[in-house]
Design an enzyme around this catalytic site. Structure first.
Site, PDB file in Angstrom:
ATOM      1  CG  ASP A 182      -1.689   1.230   1.419  1.00  0.00           C
ATOM      2  OD1 ASP A 182      -2.345   1.677   0.462  1.00  0.00           O
ATOM      3  OD2 ASP A 182      -1.639   1.798   2.530  1.00  0.00           O
ATOM      4  CG  ASP A 222      -2.068   2.321   6.628  1.00  0.00           C
ATOM      5  OD1 ASP A 222      -2.411   3.384   7.174  1.00  0.00           O
ATOM      6  OD2 ASP A 222      -2.116   2.168   5.397  1.00  0.00           O
ATOM      7  CG  ASP A 245      -4.512  -1.050   3.004  1.00  0.00           C
ATOM      8  OD1 ASP A 245      -4.706  -0.910   1.788  1.00  0.00           O
ATOM      9  OD2 ASP A 245      -3.912  -0.212   3.705  1.00  0.00           O
TER      10      ASP A 245
END
Length: 657
Positions: free
Chosen positions: A345, A541, A545
């Site tokens: 990410d 995080d 996600d």
């Protein structure tokens, strides 16, 4: 413990009754019956063990062993019997039989230890399942329980439960409210904090025609939104569904273990009966045949195999924990070493996740230097609660600048702020809001990376500030290390815009960039990689996600800013957000897997030798117990090697380790 605890969970279909700000209830460890029984079994064993070693009377430690057996063994025994009714035989029942067999011939300690190991692993699995279910239920609380629905003429308001909204309804979202459904803005301008859905670090301006998502937080303007999706099909509802789906999916390794478990259990039971029945049929004494069969059960029991696997993995978990990486289970530690590509990410993972001022550009002729321009902007922004405003004020504080008091403060959603500072009107906002911006050359002076806001005084542009989400210092090195350890360049998966993603990718050396992804888009990307035969490590995080963390072969969450759902869904958590620890824990996992293989070879050879000895010759019971326990000690000590500090230094690539 395969099969002891179901890995599935299902939040109730009944709509939420708690408010969006209600604290999420977490399942306490001792609230789980598996944990209470495992604790009782362990305590009883720990009390009995020293008394047994000290040669105390059996009347003192015997009842404690009985408690250890009963507390830790009744549930797997019951599950094993239920499996038998379904014409299936699992290792749980075999362990109970082995433990009882050991007790029957006087090896009570061996049986109790086996019971404790299995009861504890079952409790840990139950806790992990319960905590994940807690997180999913907490995610549902992000969406509001009610919404303000407008009548067809747009004047009458009605407060309705969000689950009663239908496609085509128009809802009014006031400043500071959470949006009740996925839809399209019809009227009004505002910003929406949609980090929970897309991962974007900054509130996104919303105007007529823009899409909004249920559960995201509206900013300072009022919006009229037409519902475009049924609440049951909203993005946030799909996140819950995706996490549930991934949690129900069994890994190939788990399926393989279940097959081996069944065959091993059947084989040992059949072999034990044969060892007892065949000699008895040929006239051997009943006691001798029973003793041989019980010896076989002892030496064939997988105590050494269990310890062959657990000590290396648990030692690796403990070592990683000392260095800020919390790996949740031995299964998770094993999976980390199997990955061959990483997907990352952006916001909050490769970057810090919060905006900061990266450039201060006063216009020539404005009479201001960088400090003067920053102080002027901070004065106007000081009353605002917008993240960009907080970043400007913080930057002025870092430089130790004096920030004047502001009067007549006005914030215009999606445009900026205006205030009177020391008798002069100061505006800070979007391009084009101030006269003279283009003439001053700022608007065309280059390609600003990040968000640029323009500062004017009495309607005349005096400069611009650029704010961006700062890249973590260790991100480039961590990406390079992940490339080296996996043999493949990582993939960047982000909900942010393509330009911001491209800049981060360029700064970290990532070639494969996929931007503008909603949560299901990240899951699709992970599954695409895995369908191609790759085992993916996903690092993220946010709530957005969580589905990708669950779908990946292994998931790692950033600990400091990570959402509850991401932290609970991930297999491991980097507590101090040190990206460099991720490739290190992957290497440590691979070292643990190598030790597991070594230990399995040692345990398998010892079991094979003792079993053949018992079948072909005459293996004395004390020697069988000594060989069995000796192999257990050897594999246990071998696995503990990963507790040493040098093991982590070697995994981290420190020379001299």
């Amino acid at each position: 413990m395969v099969g002891r605890v179901s890995a599935t969970f299902a939040p109730s279909p009944v709509r939420r009754t708690s408010t969006p700000t209600a604290p999420r209830r977490r399942t306490r460890v001792l609230a789980l019956p598996e944990a209470r029984w495992a604790l009782a079994s362990t305590v009883a064993f720990l009390l009995a063990f020293p008394l047994d070693l000290a040669g105390a009377s059996a009347w003192l430690y015997g009842p404690l062993y009985v408690i250890a057996y009963a507390a830790g063994g009744w549930e797997p025994a019951l599950e094993g019997l239920r499996a038998l009714r379904g014409k299936s035989l699992d290792v749980d029942l075999l362990m109970i039989v082995a433990a009882l067999g050991a007790a029957a011939i006087g090896q009570v300690l061996d049986g109790a230890l086996l019971i404790v190991i299995f009861a504890t692993s079952g409790a840990l699995e139950a806790l992990a399942t319960a905590r994940t279910a807690d997180s999913v239920r907490g995610l549902l609380d992000l969406a509001p329980t009610t919404a303000t629905r407008l009548s067809a003429d747009g004047f009458a308001e009605e407060t309705v439960p969000t689950d009663q909204l239908a496609v085509g309804d128009v809802v009014l979202v006031r400043p500071g409210e959470r949006i009740g459904a996925d839809g399209q803005v019809l009227e009004g301008e505002s910003e929406a904090d949609q980090a929970t859905i897309t991962g974007e670090p900054l509130p996104v301006p919303k105007a007529p025609g823009d899409e909004v998502f249920a559960g995201t937080l509206n900013g300072t303007g009022a919006l009229r939104v037409r519902v475009e999706r049924d609440p049951a099909d909203s993005v946030i509802a799909r996140i819950v569904s995706l996490v549930e789906e991934a949690s129900r999916t069994k890994a190939p390794t788990q399926l393989f273990i279940e097959k081996v478990e069944q065959r091993y259990a059947v084989g040992v039971v059949v072999a034990t009966l044969a060892v007892f029945g065949i000699p008895l049929a040929f006239g051997e004494d009943l006691t001798a045949a029973l003793l041989r069969a019980m010896t076989f059960m002892i030496v064939a029991s997988p105590c050494a195999v269990v310890l062959a696997t657990m000590p290396p993995l648990l030692s690796a978990i403990a070592n990683a924990g000392r260095h800020g990486v919390l790996v949740k289970s031995a299964v998770a530690m094993e999976r980390l070493g199997e990955i061959d590509v990483a997907a990352l990410d952006k916001t909050g993972t490769l970057t810090e996740g919060t905006p900061e001022v990266t450039a201060v550009r006063p216009l020539p002729g404005s009479g201001l230097d960088e400090d003067g321009l920053l102080a002027l902007a901070a004065a106007a922004e000081h009353p605002s609660e917008h993240p960009l405003a907080r970043a400007v004020v913080a930057a002025a504080g870092v430089r130790g600048l004096r920030v004047a008091a502001a009067e007549d403060f006005v914030a215009t959603p999606g445009r900026g702020v205006r205030a009177t500072v020391e008798g002069r009107v100061v505006t800070v906002g979007r391009p084009g809001e101030s006269r003279g911006v283009a003439d001053g050359g700022i608007a065309g002076s280059g390609d600003f990376e990040g968000t640029t806001v323009f500062v004017s005084r009495d309607g005349v542009a005096v400069g611009a500030l650029t704010l961006a989400d700062r890249l973590r210092q260790d991100a480039p090195a961590a990406v390079a290390a992940l490339s080296a350890v996996t043999g493949a360049s990582p993939v960047l998966l982000t909900g942010d815009n393509a330009r911001a993603a491209a800049q981060v990718a360029a700064d970290t050396g990532i070639a494969d960039v996929r931007a503008g992804l909603l949560p299901e888009g990240k899951v699709e990307a992970v599954r695409e990689l895995q369908d191609g035969g790759r085992k993916v490590l996903f690092v993220g995080d946010g709530v957005n996600d969580a589905p990708a963390l669950a779908a990946a072969h292994a998931g790692v969450a950033m600990g400091r800013a990570g959402s509850d759902l991401a932290l609970e869904t991930a297999d491991a958590v980097v507590v101090r957000d040190e990206l460099g620890a991720i490739p290190s824990v992957v290497r440590l996992s691979r070292a643990a897997r190598r030790l597991v293989v070594q230990n399995l070879v040692i345990a398998g050879v010892c079991i094979a030798v003792l079993v053949v000895w018992d079948l072909v010759g005459h293996l004395p019971l004390p020697l069988g117990v000594a060989g069995h326990e000796g192999s257990t000690v050897v594999v246990g000590l071998n696995g503990l090697r990963l507790l040493r500090e040098s093991a982590w230094r070697k995994a981290a690539g420190v020379r001299g380790a």
